[in-house]
Each structure stands twice: as structure tokens, then as C-alpha cells.
Design a protein around this motif. Structure first.
Motif, PDB file in Angstrom:
ATOM      1  N   GLU A  32      19.994  17.970  61.852  1.00 23.63           N
ATOM      2  CA  GLU A  32      19.037  18.516  61.251  1.00 23.63           C
ATOM      3  C   GLU A  32      18.852  20.176  61.339  1.00 23.63           C
ATOM      4  O   GLU A  32      18.877  20.679  60.274  1.00 23.63           O
ATOM      5  CB  GLU A  32      17.576  18.046  61.429  1.00 23.63           C
ATOM      6  N   ALA A  35      22.024  21.359  59.634  1.00 25.45           N
ATOM      7  CA  ALA A  35      21.786  21.641  58.096  1.00 25.45           C
ATOM      8  C   ALA A  35      20.808  22.928  57.576  1.00 25.45           C
ATOM      9  O   ALA A  35      21.104  23.232  56.663  1.00 25.45           O
ATOM     10  CB  ALA A  35      21.352  20.069  57.693  1.00 25.45           C
ATOM     11  N   ASP A  36      19.702  22.676  58.506  1.00 20.38           N
ATOM     12  CA  ASP A  36      18.938  23.661  58.049  1.00 20.38           C
ATOM     13  C   ASP A  36      19.321  25.267  58.164  1.00 20.38           C
ATOM     14  O   ASP A  36      19.139  26.118  57.301  1.00 20.38           O
ATOM     15  CB  ASP A  36      17.721  23.872  58.911  1.00 20.38           C
ATOM     16  N   GLY A  39      21.786  25.661  55.234  1.00 19.65           N
ATOM     17  CA  GLY A  39      20.909  25.912  53.978  1.00 19.65           C
ATOM     18  C   GLY A  39      20.311  27.306  54.045  1.00 19.65           C
ATOM     19  O   GLY A  39      20.094  27.714  52.663  1.00 19.65           O
ATOM     20  N   LYS A 114      23.634  14.364  52.274  1.00 14.73           N
ATOM     21  CA  LYS A 114      22.641  15.566  52.579  1.00 14.73           C
ATOM     22  C   LYS A 114      23.581  16.592  52.976  1.00 14.73           C
ATOM     23  O   LYS A 114      23.345  17.984  52.926  1.00 14.73           O
ATOM     24  CB  LYS A 114      21.561  14.972  53.483  1.00 14.73           C
ATOM     25  N   HIS A 118      24.381  18.763  50.246  1.00 10.67           N
ATOM     26  CA  HIS A 118      22.985  19.368  49.932  1.00 10.67           C
ATOM     27  C   HIS A 118      22.037  18.595  49.365  1.00 10.67           C
ATOM     28  O   HIS A 118      21.073  19.046  48.707  1.00 10.67           O
ATOM     29  CB  HIS A 118      23.280  20.874  49.663  1.00 10.67           C
ATOM     30  N   ASP A 120      18.641  16.925  49.272  1.00  9.66           N
ATOM     31  CA  ASP A 120      17.593  16.985  50.092  1.00  9.66           C
ATOM     32  C   ASP A 120      17.227  15.297  50.205  1.00  9.66           C
ATOM     33  O   ASP A 120      16.515  15.058  51.402  1.00  9.66           O
ATOM     34  CB  ASP A 120      16.601  18.070  49.778  1.00  9.66           C
ATOM     35  N   GLY A 123      18.668  13.364  52.382  1.00  5.76           N
ATOM     36  CA  GLY A 123      18.259  13.503  54.130  1.00  5.76           C
ATOM     37  C   GLY A 123      17.032  12.918  54.217  1.00  5.76           C
ATOM     38  O   GLY A 123      17.061  12.394  55.436  1.00  5.76           O
ATOM     39  N   PHE A 124      16.186  13.185  53.460  1.00  2.52           N
ATOM     40  CA  PHE A 124      14.615  12.525  53.669  1.00  2.52           C
ATOM     41  C   PHE A 124      14.849  10.822  53.911  1.00  2.52           C
ATOM     42  O   PHE A 124      14.136  10.560  54.922  1.00  2.52           O
ATOM     43  CB  PHE A 124      13.961  13.091  52.630  1.00  2.52           C
TER      44      PHE A 124
END
Length: 164
Positions: A32, A35-36, A39, A114, A118, A120, A123-124
Motif C-alpha cells: 500500500e 502504491a501511494d 501515485g 490497483k 491505478h 482505486d 484496491g479498496f
């Protein structure tokens, strides 16, 4: 005619999948965070990348093993439920197994969506509802195996451990 037990390849693929699933569930690493960072236009450290890559590669392996499991099941079959198992539990077992297979297939795909594309919401769903549902299905699956072994005293658990 259904086999009496799972084949050695089926058992190996099952237990490899178990190890990788629990690895990814219990030790998600820095996936995570990486990925953040990506992003936000930042660069992850090599340690963060290594940790994230373990999760990613495990996810790809789970996806591949799930495809192999389904092929093996189609070719070699699966043992039938014990004859004296109540019909409602046979139905529940089929539903739980089906949902586990579906999650083992769709969770890696949502992770891919995700991380690489990308998306989102993927991912959630991957880290939220799907992860929770997988935990529930795994607890149900393990609980049912233990009920078979110690309460009903069937060979269901032995079919995937000893091959008896």
C-alpha cells in the motif's frame, strides 16, 4: 466416478496456495505504501520495493496456482462428500469452496488493477471487503475440516493431508 482422495499434485498445489495466501494476508508488506508513493510521484526505497514485490509475486503465484488447481480438478476430479453428510452442509461446502476459488482468482486481479492500472476502487475492494470475505471463508473452511475430523469422524481432512 469420483476419486477417493486428492492426487499428490492437487495436494501440493493446495498447500502451496495455503502458504502463499496466509503469507499475503498476514504480511502484506509495503504494497500500500509503495502504491501511494508511486501515485504521489515519489520513489519508494529499495526495501519498500522488495517488500511490495514479495506481495505482488505471491499474488501472481496464487493466481497461477488457482488456475492449475482448477485444471487439475477438471482433469482428475475431486472426492465426493461423505454420503451421510447432511444435504444442507453439502450445499454450504460447495458454496464456500466456490467462493474461495472465486476470491483466489479475483483478488490477484483486483490487486493487479490497483497496482498496475491505478484503479482505486479495485484496491479498496481488494484490501477491504474481499480480504474480509476471504478470512471468513478460510475460517469456515478450516472449521468444517475440523468438524469432519473430530466430530463426524470422516476422512475429509485426510484426503487433503495424507491422501487416504
Amino acid at each position: 466416478m469420483a476419486p477417493l482422495s486428492y492426487s499428490i499434485p492437487q495436494r501440493i498445489v493446495h498447500w502451496l496456495t495455503v502458504l502463499l495466501v496466509f503469507f499475503n494476508l498476514l504480511l502484506p508488506g509495503q504494497i500500500e505504501r509503495v502504491a501511494d508513493l508511486l501515485g504521489g510521484g515519489k520513489v519508494p526505497t529499495p526495501e519498500e520495493w522488495s517488500s511490495a514485490n514479495l506481495h505482488i509475486y505471491s499474488g501472481f503465484a496464487i493466481l497461477a496456482l488457482t488456475v492449475i488447481r482448477l485444471i487439475l480438478r477438471a482433469v482428475q476430479g475431486a472426492p465426493a462428500a461423505p454420503a451421510d453428510e447432511p444435504a444442507i452442509f453439502k450445499l454450504i461446502a460447495k458454496a464456500v469452496h466456490g467462493l474461495i476459488y472465486l476470491l483466489l482468482f479475483t483478488m490477484p486481479l483486483s490487486g493487479i488493477a490497483k497496482f498496475y492500472f491505478h484503479v482505486d476502487v479495485a484496491g479498496f475492494v481488494h484490501g477491504g471487503p474481499m480480504k474480509l470475505l476471504l478470512w471468513i471463508m478460510l475460517v469456515a473452511h478450516i472449521g468444517a475440516a475440523l468438524v469432519h475430523k473430530f466430530y463426524w469422524k470422516t476422512d475429509v481432512m485426510d484426503r487433503m493431508t495424507k491422501g487416504v
